[in-house]
Design an enzyme around this catalytic site. Structure first.
Site, PDB file in Angstrom:
ATOM      1  N   ASP A   1       8.369   0.962  -2.058  1.00  0.00           N
ATOM      2  CA  ASP A   1       7.123   1.544  -1.588  1.00  0.00           C
ATOM      3  C   ASP A   1       6.540   0.710  -0.454  1.00  0.00           C
ATOM      4  O   ASP A   1       6.444  -0.514  -0.569  1.00  0.00           O
ATOM      5  CB  ASP A   1       6.133   1.631  -2.756  1.00  0.00           C
ATOM      6  CG  ASP A   1       4.807   2.257  -2.356  1.00  0.00           C
ATOM      7  OD1 ASP A   1       4.821   3.296  -1.671  1.00  0.00           O
ATOM      8  OD2 ASP A   1       3.754   1.708  -2.724  1.00  0.00           O
TER       9      ASP A   1
ATOM     10  N   ASP B   1       2.856   5.973   4.569  1.00  0.00           N
ATOM     11  CA  ASP B   1       2.934   5.872   3.114  1.00  0.00           C
ATOM     12  C   ASP B   1       4.171   6.560   2.570  1.00  0.00           C
ATOM     13  O   ASP B   1       4.274   7.783   2.587  1.00  0.00           O
ATOM     14  CB  ASP B   1       1.677   6.492   2.494  1.00  0.00           C
ATOM     15  CG  ASP B   1       1.578   6.237   1.003  1.00  0.00           C
ATOM     16  OD1 ASP B   1       2.461   5.548   0.452  1.00  0.00           O
ATOM     17  OD2 ASP B   1       0.617   6.724   0.384  1.00  0.00           O
TER      18      ASP B   1
END
Length: 479
Positions: A359, A161
């Site tokens: 992201d 992440d």
């Protein structure tokens, strides 16, 4: 006469070069048949055996490489068809975006960690490379890697992440743990498990912490109701069964809840001081995100060298929020023409609001509403020859392409302040949402001022983060 023939041939060749699909920057060809076939492949992927990842051979001892897998390769899927799988993914993606936006909103509103009182935290109790797996179908992140925790190492799947800093894993005893693919980590079985004191710098770097019996407790909330709470410790993290990184600060979560089903925890790749790249003093890292519907693998690498042919752009610092990776995006083009929007809509303001981040955990690229509307309208102008159909979930621009084998669509590109341009493959912005030929434009509007470049647009491209020089690089087909 010979001169006239020469000029005619030259003119004909020039016109042909300008109009032949996929030989110029204005159009791309989307293979409809191949895209639909991949939707069926998602249901034939067998879950990976829980084995140790292997290190790729490297001439540099500083190179650490982990395998990267899609989530569907880790857990498979229980959905009956591709449409229900897509809807579930989009629902989880909206939750992810809400989480990121909440984090920015807290910064903009000036809520710092010093403003959080203990009673408000609800406490209840060198180059590295490895494989990457996509995780959208199960709801706990998008892409996974298998690593070892502790001595001797317990092999587990971890979510990767770029939007988080704190590394954590579910730990026994579990007051509240969600289901994961591997056994819950047992701290008493590890000789390297070391609790951190309240005075440790790692503890002081947490946004939310509490001191209990002179040991550091942590809490991480993700803005969507997901959270992890437990002891903040240091542990050994092993890649490939041999290459260990010692004394990595990691949360040992005894109370965990949310969209992490399947993974044992999370490896934070953000820009903050507690992220994994920061803790190992990595000068760079890169990943290539494989097709989310396949069992193919790629790698997550630390301290590697970006491809000389990479399209590069500056990484922008947000003094208010160091976790996210902001890009110096200045515009978007359709069919070679820049859409009519002000570059200011892509900038971070003095309050830390706005800007464009990249992201790994967000699937669909979100753009502020005015930018999205302009982009969509320009794309629609170039697809008038395609039969349109009703929107699906957050997609408002969809097409019925079941009678076609391939289609020509306008090229979509991201433009950066250094004049460079990242041209996307057609399959990265016109995607199937079922197995019967419905394709949708894979961008969506957001009411937030934060824009997010998601992983659908990143698939098949090695994304390199040059942390030492504040650059990001994109190398298509370098998985």
């Amino acid at each position: 006469m010979a001169i006239s023939i020469f000029f005619f041939v030259l003119l004909f060749t020039t016109v042909l070069a300008r109009t032949t699909p996929d030989n110029n920057s204005r159009t791309k060809i989307l293979d409809i048949s191949s895209s639909i076939q991949k939707t069926f492949n998602a249901f034939s992927v067998e879950s990976l055996k829980q084995e140790e990842s292997t290190i790729s051979p490297s001439s540099s001892s500083s190179l650490l490489s982990l395998q990267l897998h899609s989530r569907i390769a880790v857990r498979g899927t229980t959905h009956r068809d591709y449409n229900s799988l897509t809807l579930a993914r989009l629902e989880r993606d909206s939750t992810r975006v809400k989480s990121l936006q909440t984090k920015v909103d807290l910064v903009v509103q000036g809520i710092a960690k010093s403003d959080l009182k203990p009673e408000e935290t609800e406490f209840e109790a060198e180059k590295i490379e490895g494989p990457i797996i996509s995780g959208t179908s199960q709801g706990s992140g998008e892409y996974f890697s298998r690593i070892g925790i502790g001595h001797p190492p317990s092999q587990v799947y971890m979510v990767l992440d770029t939007g988080s800093d704190v590394n954590w894993i579910q730990c026994a005893p579990c007051a509240d743990c969600y289901q994961q693919a591997d056994p819950i980590f047992e701290p008493t079985s590890s000789s390297s498990f070391t609790p951190l004191s309240c005075e440790a710098q790692q503890c002081k770097s947490l946004d939310v912490s509490e001191c209990r019996n002179d040991t550091c407790l942590y809490e991480v909330s993700y803005g969507d109701g997901s959270y992890t709470v437990g002891d903040f410790v240091t542990e050994s993290i092993t890649f490939g069964g041999e290459n260990a990184v010692e004394n990595v600060a990691i949360g040992c979560g005894h109370n965990n809840e949310g969209l992490f089903v399947g993974a044992a925890g999370l490896l934070g790749l953000g820009g903050g001081t507690l992220s994994f790249p920061s803790q190992i003093n990595a000068t760079s890292f890169s990943y290539c995100l494989v097709d989310r519907d396949s069992d193919s693998t790629s790698t997550l690498e630390f301290n590697g060298v970006a491809s000389p042919s990479a399209v590069t752009a500056r990484l922008i610092s947000n003094p208010k929020l160091d976790t996210f990776y902001y890009l110096d995006l200045t515009g978007i083009s359709v069919a070679g023409n820049a859409i009519s929007v002000s570059p200011l809509v892509f900038k971070v303001n003095d309050n830390g609001d706005g800007g464009v981040i990249i992201d790994s955990g967000t699937a669909v690229t979100r753009l502020v509403t005015d930018v999205y509307n302009t982009l969509r309208d320009e794309f629609v102008k170039g697809t008038r020859h395609l039969p349109s159909t009703n929107g699906v979930a957050l997609f408002d621009t969809c097409y019925d392409l079941k009678s076609m084998k391939s289609v020509e669509v306008p090229t979509v590109s991201f433009r950066f302040s250094n004049g460079k341009e990242l041209t996307l493959p057609a399959k990265n912005y016109l995607i199937p949402v079922d197995s019967v030929g419905t394709f949708c434009f894979a961008f969506a509007p957001t009411s937030s001022s934060l824009s997010i470049i998601g992983n659908v647009q990143q698939q098949g491209t090695r994304v390199s983060f040059d942390l030492a020089n504040s650059l990001i690089g994109f190398s298509p087909n370098k998985c």
